[in-house]
Design a protein around this motif. Structure first.
Motif, short mmCIF file in Angstrom:
data_model
loop_
_atom_site.label_atom_id
_atom_site.label_comp_id
_atom_site.label_asym_id
_atom_site.label_seq_id
_atom_site.Cartn_x
_atom_site.Cartn_y
_atom_site.Cartn_z
N GLY A 64 0.82 -1.21 0.00
CA GLY A 64 0.00 0.00 0.00
C GLY A 64 0.85 1.26 0.00
N GLY A 65 1.94 1.24 0.77
CA GLY A 65 2.86 2.38 0.78
C GLY A 65 3.55 2.56 -0.55
N MET A 66 3.89 1.45 -1.21
CA MET A 66 4.53 1.54 -2.53
C MET A 66 3.61 2.19 -3.55
SD MET A 66 5.57 -1.50 -5.11
CE MET A 66 3.82 -1.64 -5.49
N PRO A 91 -3.41 1.72 4.64
CA PRO A 91 -2.11 2.37 4.47
C PRO A 91 -2.00 3.15 3.16
CG PRO A 91 -1.85 0.11 5.20
CD PRO A 91 -3.29 0.28 4.88
N MET A 92 -2.57 2.60 2.08
CA MET A 92 -2.46 3.26 0.78
C MET A 92 -3.13 4.64 0.80
SD MET A 92 -3.90 2.03 -2.92
CE MET A 92 -5.50 2.77 -2.58
N ALA A 146 7.61 12.11 3.43
CA ALA A 146 8.48 11.50 2.41
C ALA A 146 8.50 10.00 2.68
CB ALA A 146 9.89 12.09 2.50
N ILE A 147 7.79 9.25 1.84
CA ILE A 147 7.69 7.80 2.05
C ILE A 147 9.05 7.17 1.78
CG2 ILE A 147 6.61 5.68 1.26
CD1 ILE A 147 4.12 7.29 0.59
N ALA A 164 11.13 -7.98 0.51
CA ALA A 164 10.57 -8.86 1.54
C ALA A 164 9.04 -8.89 1.45
CB ALA A 164 11.01 -8.38 2.92
N ALA A 165 8.42 -7.72 1.22
CA ALA A 165 6.96 -7.68 1.10
C ALA A 165 6.50 -8.45 -0.13
CB ALA A 165 6.49 -6.23 1.01
N TYR A 166 7.20 -8.26 -1.25
CA TYR A 166 6.86 -9.02 -2.47
C TYR A 166 6.98 -10.52 -2.22
CZ TYR A 166 6.60 -5.07 -5.74
OH TYR A 166 6.23 -3.95 -6.42
#
Length: 359
Positions: free
Chosen positions: A63-65, A211-212, A225-226, A235-237
C-alpha cells in the motif's frame, strides 16, 4: 527442523528464479520468483503457510509503494488534464469490468475472479482485493501477471520500433542505499495506523487500502516523504508471492491452464481497447502517440515507467500521472464494480445462492 529446511530451500529457489527472471528483462521478478517457487513446492506436496502478521505487514508495505506514485508533480499534471484523465480512467474501468462480465458468462471463470483478474490496476493489489472479496486468489494472480507480462512486452516492442532504439531494461537498483531511518519509521508507523483505522471503519481489503489511502494523502500533500528501501519491498513481495504460490494445488493449476486461452484473449482485448483510447488521446489532448500509448497501457506501471523514462520524446509526467490516477481509482473502485457486476448478473447471483446453500 524439517520446516526450517523447507523454508530455507524455498528462499533459495525463489532467489534463483527471481535472478533469472530479472536477468532476461522480464517484469515483476521480485514477486514472481517467490510466487513460482511457492507454486513448485505446493504442487509437489510441500505444505508451508505464511504467518498472518508478516502477511498483513507485506500488504501495508505494498500500500505504501502504491502511495509513492502519487506525488505533487503528478497532482499538478492531473489538475491540468482532470476531465481527460477522468474520461480515460472511466473508459478503462468500464471496459475491464465489461470484459470480466463477458468472461464470467462463459462459466469458466467465476464473476468476482473474472472482474479482479481483468482489472487494470496494480497486480499485487488486485490479488489482495480479490482475496478479500472471495475471489479465487490463485486464478486472479494468474490472470493479472499474465497480462502484466504481455503489457510489458508489448510496451517494450512498441517503444523500440516507434522510437528506433534498443529495448530498454531497468537500471541496476542499489539494494543497500542509505536509508533515512526517521522517514522509514514514520512510514511504517503511519502504515500501521492506516491499517487499523481502515479495519475499524470496515473498509474492504483494509490491510491494503488503509495504508495506501493515508500515506497517499500525506505524500501528495508534501507532509510525508515515504521511505521504502528496496530490500523491504523485496521482503513484502516475497511474502505475498509465497502466500499466493503456496496456496496452489495440482487441481487449481490444471484449472488455470484450462483458462489460459480465455486469459490471453481477455488481456489482448483490453490492450486493444486501451490502444484505441490512446489514439483518441492524441487528438483530444494533442499528445505524442507514443506518450498516449504508454499512458493508457493497462497495467505494469513500473515497467511502463522504465520504458517511458528511457524513450525519447515521451512526456514522462503525463504517463505517470495517468497511470497513477487509474491505479488509485481501480484499487478504490474494484470492490464496488465487482458488486455491481454480480448484482446485475442473474447467472452470478444464482451461482452465489448455490454456494451459500452448499455452505
Amino acid at each position: 527442523m524439517r520446516v526450517a529446511l523447507q523454508w530455507t530451500a524455498l528462499v533459495l529457489l525463489s532467489l534463483l528464479i527471481s535472478a533469472l527472471w530479472g536477468a532476461i528483462g522480464l517484469p515483476a521478478a521480485l514477486l514472481l520468483g517467490p510466487m513460482l517457487g511457492g507454486l513448485l513446492f505446493a504442487v509437489n506436496g510441500v505444505r508451508l503457510t505464511v504467518p498472518r502478521w508478516p502477511y498483513m505487514g507485506g500488504q501495508a508495505i505494498i500500500g505504501g509503494m502504491v502511495a509513492m506514485a502519487i506525488t505533487p508533480a503528478i497532482i499538478a499534471t492531473l489538475g491540468s488534464h482532470l476531465l481527460l484523465f477522468a474520461l480515460v480512467t472511466a473508459s478503462t474501468l468500464l471496459s475491464a469490468a465489461g470484459i470480466g462480465w463477458v468472461i464470467s458468462r462463459t462459466g469458466l471463470i467465476p464473476g468476482a475472479t473474472a472482474v479482479y483478474g481483468t482489472s487494470p490496476g496494480a497486480a499485487s493489489a488486485m490479488v489482495l482485493l480479490g482475496e478479500a472479496e472471495g475471489a479465487d486468489v490463485q486464478l486472479v494472480a494468474f490472470m493479472q501477471y499474465s497480462r502484466v507480462l504481455l503489457v510489458a512486452l508489448a510496451a517494450a516492442v512498441v517503444g523500440h520500433f516507434w522510437a528506433g532504439h534498443a529495448p530498454v531494461h531497468a537500471a541496476s537498483a542499489n539494494w543497500w542505499a542509505a536509508v533515512n531511518w526517521a522517514n522509514l519509521l514514520a512510514t511504517l508507523v503511519l502504515a500501521a495506523v492506516g491499517q487499523q483505522l481502515a479495519r475499524l471503519l470496515r473498509l474492504p481489503a483494509w490491510a491494503l487500502l488503509g495504508p495506501m489511502l493515508l500515506l497517499a494523502g500525506l505524500h501528495a500533500g508534501g507532509w510525508l516523504a515515504i521511505e521504502l528501501p528496496r530490500w523491504l519491498l523485496a521482503a513484502a513481495y516475497a511474502l505475498i508471492g509465497w502466500y499466493i504460490g503456496l496456496g496452489f494445488r495440482r487441481d487449481a493449476l490444471r484449472h488455470a491452464g484450462r483458462a489460459l486461452p480465455v486469459v490471453v484473449i481477455a488481456a489482448v482485448c483490453l490492450m486493444g481497447l486501451c490502444s484505441a483510447m490512446s489514439w483518441c488521446l492524441t487528438y483530444l489532448a494533442h499528445v505524442d502517440p507514443l506518450t498516449a500509448y504508454l499512458a493508457t497501457s493497462p497495467g505494469g506501471m513500473d515497467s511502463v515507467a522504465i520504458i517511458a523514462a528511457s524513450t525519447p520524446r515521451v512526456d514522462l509526467p503525463f504517463v505517470l500521472a495517468l497511470q497513477a490516477v487509474r491505479l488509485m481509482f481501480v484499487i478504490g473502485l474494484a470492490p464496488l464494480l465487482t458488486r455491481l457486476v454480480v448484482r446485475h448478473s442473474p447467472h452470478l447471483q444464482a451461482l452465489q445462492r448455490a454456494q451459500s446453500a452448499s455452505i
